[in-house]
Scaffold this active site. Structure first.
Site, PDB file in Angstrom:
ATOM      1  N   CYS A   1       5.578  -3.349   8.104  1.00  0.00           N
ATOM      2  CA  CYS A   1       6.575  -3.680   7.081  1.00  0.00           C
ATOM      3  C   CYS A   1       8.006  -3.510   7.566  1.00  0.00           C
ATOM      4  O   CYS A   1       8.934  -3.455   6.757  1.00  0.00           O
ATOM      5  CB  CYS A   1       6.349  -2.817   5.840  1.00  0.00           C
ATOM      6  SG  CYS A   1       4.734  -3.050   5.092  1.00  0.00           S
TER       7      CYS A   1
ATOM      8  N   CYS B   1       9.878   2.183  -1.193  1.00  0.00           N
ATOM      9  CA  CYS B   1       8.437   2.437  -1.235  1.00  0.00           C
ATOM     10  C   CYS B   1       8.016   3.178  -2.512  1.00  0.00           C
ATOM     11  O   CYS B   1       6.847   3.209  -2.860  1.00  0.00           O
ATOM     12  CB  CYS B   1       7.994   3.236  -0.013  1.00  0.00           C
ATOM     13  SG  CYS B   1       8.783   4.854   0.121  1.00  0.00           S
TER      14      CYS B   1
ATOM     15  N   CYS C   1       0.799  -1.227   0.000  1.00  0.00           N
ATOM     16  CA  CYS C   1       0.000   0.000   0.000  1.00  0.00           C
ATOM     17  C   CYS C   1       0.831   1.276   0.000  1.00  0.00           C
ATOM     18  O   CYS C   1       0.320   2.346   0.277  1.00  0.00           O
ATOM     19  CB  CYS C   1      -1.003  -0.003   1.150  1.00  0.00           C
ATOM     20  SG  CYS C   1      -0.273   0.111   2.781  1.00  0.00           S
ATOM     21  N   CYS C   2       2.103   1.178  -0.327  1.00  0.00           N
ATOM     22  CA  CYS C   2       2.931   2.397  -0.385  1.00  0.00           C
ATOM     23  C   CYS C   2       2.358   3.403  -1.379  1.00  0.00           C
ATOM     24  O   CYS C   2       2.424   4.610  -1.149  1.00  0.00           O
ATOM     25  CB  CYS C   2       4.360   2.060  -0.781  1.00  0.00           C
ATOM     26  SG  CYS C   2       5.306   1.262   0.512  1.00  0.00           S
TER      27      CYS C   2
ATOM     28  N   CYS D   1       7.007   1.833   8.231  1.00  0.00           N
ATOM     29  CA  CYS D   1       5.725   1.486   8.841  1.00  0.00           C
ATOM     30  C   CYS D   1       5.841   0.205   9.651  1.00  0.00           C
ATOM     31  O   CYS D   1       6.593  -0.713   9.280  1.00  0.00           O
ATOM     32  CB  CYS D   1       4.674   1.296   7.761  1.00  0.00           C
ATOM     33  SG  CYS D   1       4.287   2.791   6.847  1.00  0.00           S
TER      34      CYS D   1
END
Ligand code: SF4
Length: 206
Positions: free
Chosen positions: A182, A202, A97-98, A179
């Site tokens: 991750c 990312c 979801c980067c 994050c």
């Protein structure tokens, strides 16, 4: 205070920041990850009005948010926090979801800007080995990496002598902090980021 072992790169960094302020003024922002305040400390020495951008993905460690609060308390910077316009809580752990939680937010943060600074260093790893002090990014904006030539030892020395704010996770084995879903503890560069996946970046520094 200036530290002996980092004097060479320190001068280059300060000049790069000064030149960026002179060239771009308010159209410049500094992207901060909440890992430490080395670049912010240098930038605030040059010009306390430099805008700091923090992308709050919604997946940060509590320690990262606390670090940002300490930075605000110490420097009172012009802080801009950008948040995702949509939050996808289920995909963070998968590492996918980067784009939604970082890259889109950076685009928003850079809207109307002519330049941005980041703490990218060549010593961060292979994928950053060719990073430049100042270049033009894919948007046509100036991208300045004032710490590009700093070694890990330079960073540690500057932190120690200048009592720089660091994310407490650094002292718990996290050499690189992204994050929470991750990032795993790993003392070797960015190896703890997206461990087990082919992913190493990312996408915000492309
Ligand atoms: S690092 Fe992980 S949780 Fe953070 S934005 Fe990228 S994929 Fe999502």
């Amino acid at each position: 205070m200036i530290v002996g072992s980092v004097e060479g790169v320190l001068e280059q960094s300060l000049v790069a920041i000064q030149q960026s302020v002179a060239d771009f003024g308010d159209d410049l922002t500094l992207l901060c990850s909440g890992q430490d305040a080395v670049l912010i400390d240098l930038a605030m020495r040059v010009d306390p009005s430099i805008e700091i951008t923090f992308i709050d993905t919604g997946f940060h460690f509590n320690e990262t948010i606390e670090t940002m609060l300490r930075i605000v308390q110490r420097y009172s910077p012009q802080l801009r926090v950008v948040v995702p316009w949509r939050h996808l809580p289920d995909v963070g752990r998968a590492g996918f979801c980067c784009s939604q939680h970082k890259v889109e937010q950076l685009e928003e943060a850079l809207r109307g800007k002519r330049a941005w600074m980041s703490g990218v260093r060549r010593a961060d790893g292979e994928e950053r080995a060719s990073a430049e002090l100042r270049s033009i990014d894919r948007r046509g904006l100036a991208k300045v990496n004032p710490l590009v030539d700093w070694t890990d030892e330079d960073v540690e020395a500057y932190i120690e002598v200048n009592d720089i704010i660091v994310n407490p996770l650094r002292n718990r084995g996290y050499a690189s902090i992204g994050c929470a879903p991750c990032t795993t503890p790993d003392a070797n560069g960015r190896d703890g980021r997206w461990a087990g996946l082919a992913k190493t970046e990312c996408g915000i520094h492309r």
